[in-house]
Write a protein that holds these residues in place. Structure first.
Motif, PDB file in Angstrom:
ATOM      1  N   ARG A  87       0.253  -2.406 -10.727  1.00 44.51           N
ATOM      2  CA  ARG A  87       0.790  -2.756  -9.420  1.00 44.51           C
ATOM      3  C   ARG A  87       2.148  -3.441  -9.554  1.00 44.51           C
ATOM      4  O   ARG A  87       3.028  -3.242  -8.722  1.00 44.51           O
ATOM      5  CB  ARG A  87      -0.176  -3.674  -8.674  1.00 44.51           C
ATOM      6  N   TYR A  88       2.280  -4.263 -10.593  1.00 40.06           N
ATOM      7  CA  TYR A  88       3.526  -4.977 -10.836  1.00 40.06           C
ATOM      8  C   TYR A  88       3.881  -4.851 -12.315  1.00 40.06           C
ATOM      9  O   TYR A  88       3.010  -4.923 -13.174  1.00 40.06           O
ATOM     10  CB  TYR A  88       3.398  -6.458 -10.462  1.00 40.06           C
ATOM     11  N   PHE A 142       3.822  14.208  -7.394  1.00 40.69           N
ATOM     12  CA  PHE A 142       5.184  13.783  -7.056  1.00 40.69           C
ATOM     13  C   PHE A 142       5.410  12.342  -7.490  1.00 40.69           C
ATOM     14  O   PHE A 142       4.494  11.526  -7.436  1.00 40.69           O
ATOM     15  CB  PHE A 142       5.398  13.858  -5.531  1.00 40.69           C
ATOM     16  N   GLN A 172      10.956   3.915  -3.550  1.00 42.47           N
ATOM     17  CA  GLN A 172      11.221   3.420  -2.209  1.00 42.47           C
ATOM     18  C   GLN A 172      12.128   2.209  -2.300  1.00 42.47           C
ATOM     19  O   GLN A 172      11.802   1.229  -2.984  1.00 42.47           O
ATOM     20  CB  GLN A 172       9.926   3.023  -1.498  1.00 42.47           C
ATOM     21  N   TYR A 228       8.125   9.253  -6.339  1.00 42.94           N
ATOM     22  CA  TYR A 228       9.159   8.773  -5.439  1.00 42.94           C
ATOM     23  C   TYR A 228       9.530   7.341  -5.818  1.00 42.94           C
ATOM     24  O   TYR A 228       8.755   6.624  -6.427  1.00 42.94           O
ATOM     25  CB  TYR A 228       8.650   8.722  -3.987  1.00 42.94           C
ATOM     26  N   PHE A 249      -0.894   9.296  -1.295  1.00 42.96           N
ATOM     27  CA  PHE A 249      -0.105   8.389  -2.112  1.00 42.96           C
ATOM     28  C   PHE A 249      -0.981   7.360  -2.828  1.00 42.96           C
ATOM     29  O   PHE A 249      -2.014   6.920  -2.314  1.00 42.96           O
ATOM     30  CB  PHE A 249       0.914   7.643  -1.248  1.00 42.96           C
ATOM     31  N   GLY A 250      -0.511   6.949  -3.996  1.00 41.20           N
ATOM     32  CA  GLY A 250      -1.072   5.796  -4.666  1.00 41.20           C
ATOM     33  C   GLY A 250      -0.529   4.512  -4.054  1.00 41.20           C
ATOM     34  O   GLY A 250       0.332   4.550  -3.179  1.00 41.20           O
ATOM     35  N   PRO A 251      -1.004   3.350  -4.541  1.00 45.15           N
ATOM     36  CA  PRO A 251      -0.606   2.070  -3.954  1.00 45.15           C
ATOM     37  C   PRO A 251       0.784   1.613  -4.350  1.00 45.15           C
ATOM     38  O   PRO A 251       1.329   0.683  -3.749  1.00 45.15           O
ATOM     39  CB  PRO A 251      -1.659   1.098  -4.490  1.00 45.15           C
ATOM     40  N   GLU A 270       0.853  -1.195   0.000  1.00 45.56           N
ATOM     41  CA  GLU A 270       0.000   0.000   0.000  1.00 45.56           C
ATOM     42  C   GLU A 270       0.885   1.239   0.000  1.00 45.56           C
ATOM     43  O   GLU A 270       2.049   1.182   0.403  1.00 45.56           O
ATOM     44  CB  GLU A 270      -0.893   0.033   1.242  1.00 45.56           C
ATOM     45  N   GLY A 271       0.309   2.385  -0.427  1.00 45.96           N
ATOM     46  CA  GLY A 271       1.052   3.624  -0.321  1.00 45.96           C
ATOM     47  C   GLY A 271       1.064   4.137   1.110  1.00 45.96           C
ATOM     48  O   GLY A 271       0.217   3.762   1.918  1.00 45.96           O
ATOM     49  N   LEU A 326       6.284   5.191  -6.189  1.00 44.61           N
ATOM     50  CA  LEU A 326       5.093   5.734  -5.541  1.00 44.61           C
ATOM     51  C   LEU A 326       4.792   7.122  -6.081  1.00 44.61           C
ATOM     52  O   LEU A 326       5.666   7.980  -6.139  1.00 44.61           O
ATOM     53  CB  LEU A 326       5.302   5.815  -4.030  1.00 44.61           C
ATOM     54  N   MET A 349      10.274   0.064  -5.934  1.00 42.74           N
ATOM     55  CA  MET A 349       8.865   0.409  -5.759  1.00 42.74           C
ATOM     56  C   MET A 349       8.717   1.885  -6.086  1.00 42.74           C
ATOM     57  O   MET A 349       9.407   2.724  -5.507  1.00 42.74           O
ATOM     58  CB  MET A 349       8.424   0.140  -4.322  1.00 42.74           C
TER      59      MET A 349
END
Lengths: 110, 115
Positions: free
Chosen positions: B9-10, B33, B37, B35, B106-108, A42-43, B90, B88
Motif C-alpha cells: 500500500r505504501y 493495466f 494517478q 496507471y 482496480f486494485g487499492p 481505494e482504487g 494503480l 499513486m
C-alpha cells in the motif's frame, strides 16, 4: 493533448440536491464512456456507462447524458448523499483501453 | 467478486533504486493495466498487457518496464527510480470479452515515494 477533459476540479453540493459532473471529449470515434468513483486510499470503482448510440442511461440515483453534437457528457446524481463524496472520473473507451479525465472532487455536505 | 491485489500500500524508495510493484488478479482476466494517478492529471496509462508475455506501451511508458510471466500477475518495474516517479500507482484488470464497455477492476493502489 488531453482527449477527455473535466474542467471542474471540485464541486460542493448540499445533501438532497442534484450533483452535476461534466466531461468534454475530442474523439468522436469512441464506443462507450464510463464513469468511475474513487474514495481516498481505494482504487476506482465502476459506476455507470453510456454507449455512443444512446443519449441517456439511468441507474438508480445516477443518470448519464450524452450530447454528441457538443461532445459533452454529464453525470447527474439525485438526490446527493454524503456517501457520494469522492473523486469522479469520466473515461473514454478505445478497445479495452480507457482514457481518463482529470477527475472532479465531489463534496456533499450534510 | 473480482479481486485485484497490489503487493504494497505504501512504499518509500531512494533515487536510483530498482523498484518492483506487483499486481495479482483472481478472475482469470486477459487484460491487465498499470496507471499512475497524480493531482490534476487523472489516471494515466503506463503499460498494459492483453496476454501472457505480451505488453503494450501506454501514454507514459518512459522510465518503466513491465513483466507478465503468468496470466494472473503483472509487474511494474522502475529500473532506476527518480523523484518525479513519486505517485499513486494503480493496477487494473478486465476480461477482454465485453467489447466496448469492458469494465476495468482496480486494485487499492500503491503510494510510492521516491526520496
Amino acid at each position: 493533448d488531453q482527449q477527455v477533459k473535466q474542467n471542474s476540479p471540485s464541486l460542493s453540493v448540499q445533501e438532497g440536491r442534484i450533483s452535476i459532473l461534466n466531461c468534454d471529449y475530442t474523439n468522436s470515434m469512441f464506443d462507450y464512456f464510463l464513469w468511475y468513483k474513487k474514495y481516498p486510499a481505494e482504487g476506482p470503482t465502476f459506476l455507470i456507462s453510456i454507449s455512443s448510440i444512446k443519449d441517456k442511461n439511468e441507474d438508480g440515483r445516477f443518470t448519464v447524458f450524452l450530447n454528441k453534437s457538443a461532445k459533452h457528457l454529464s453525470l447527474h446524481i439525485v438526490p446527493s448523499q454524503p456517501g457520494d463524496s469522492a473523486v469522479y472520473f469520466c473515461a473514454e473507451t478505445s478497445g479495452s483501453r480507457l482514457t481518463f479525465g482529470e477527475g472532479t472532487q465531489l463534496t456533499v455536505n450534510p | 467478486d473480482v479481486k485485484v491485489t497490489q503487493s504494497s500500500r505504501y512504499l518509500v524508495k531512494r533515487t536510483g533504486e530498482k523498484v518492483f510493484l506487483e499486481c495479482v488478479q483472481d478472475m482469470d482476466h486477459e487484460n491487465m493495466f498499470w496507471y499512475r494517478q497524480d493531482p490534476g492529471l487523472g489516471l494515466r496509462l503506463i503499460y498494459f498487457s492483453y496476454d501472457v508475455k505480451m505488453k503494450e506501451k501506454g501514454d507514459i511508458p518512459e522510465g518503466y518496464s513491465v513483466s507478465r510471466e503468468k496470466k494472473e500477475r503483472f509487474s511494474l518495474i522502475l529500473e532506476s527510480a527518480s523523484t518525479n516517479q513519486t505517485s499513486m500507482y494503480l493496477c487494473a484488470s478486465s476480461s477482454g470479452l465485453a467489447g466496448g464497455d469492458d469494465e476495468q477492476f482496480f486494485g487499492p493502489g500503491t503510494r510510492l515515494t521516491v526520496l
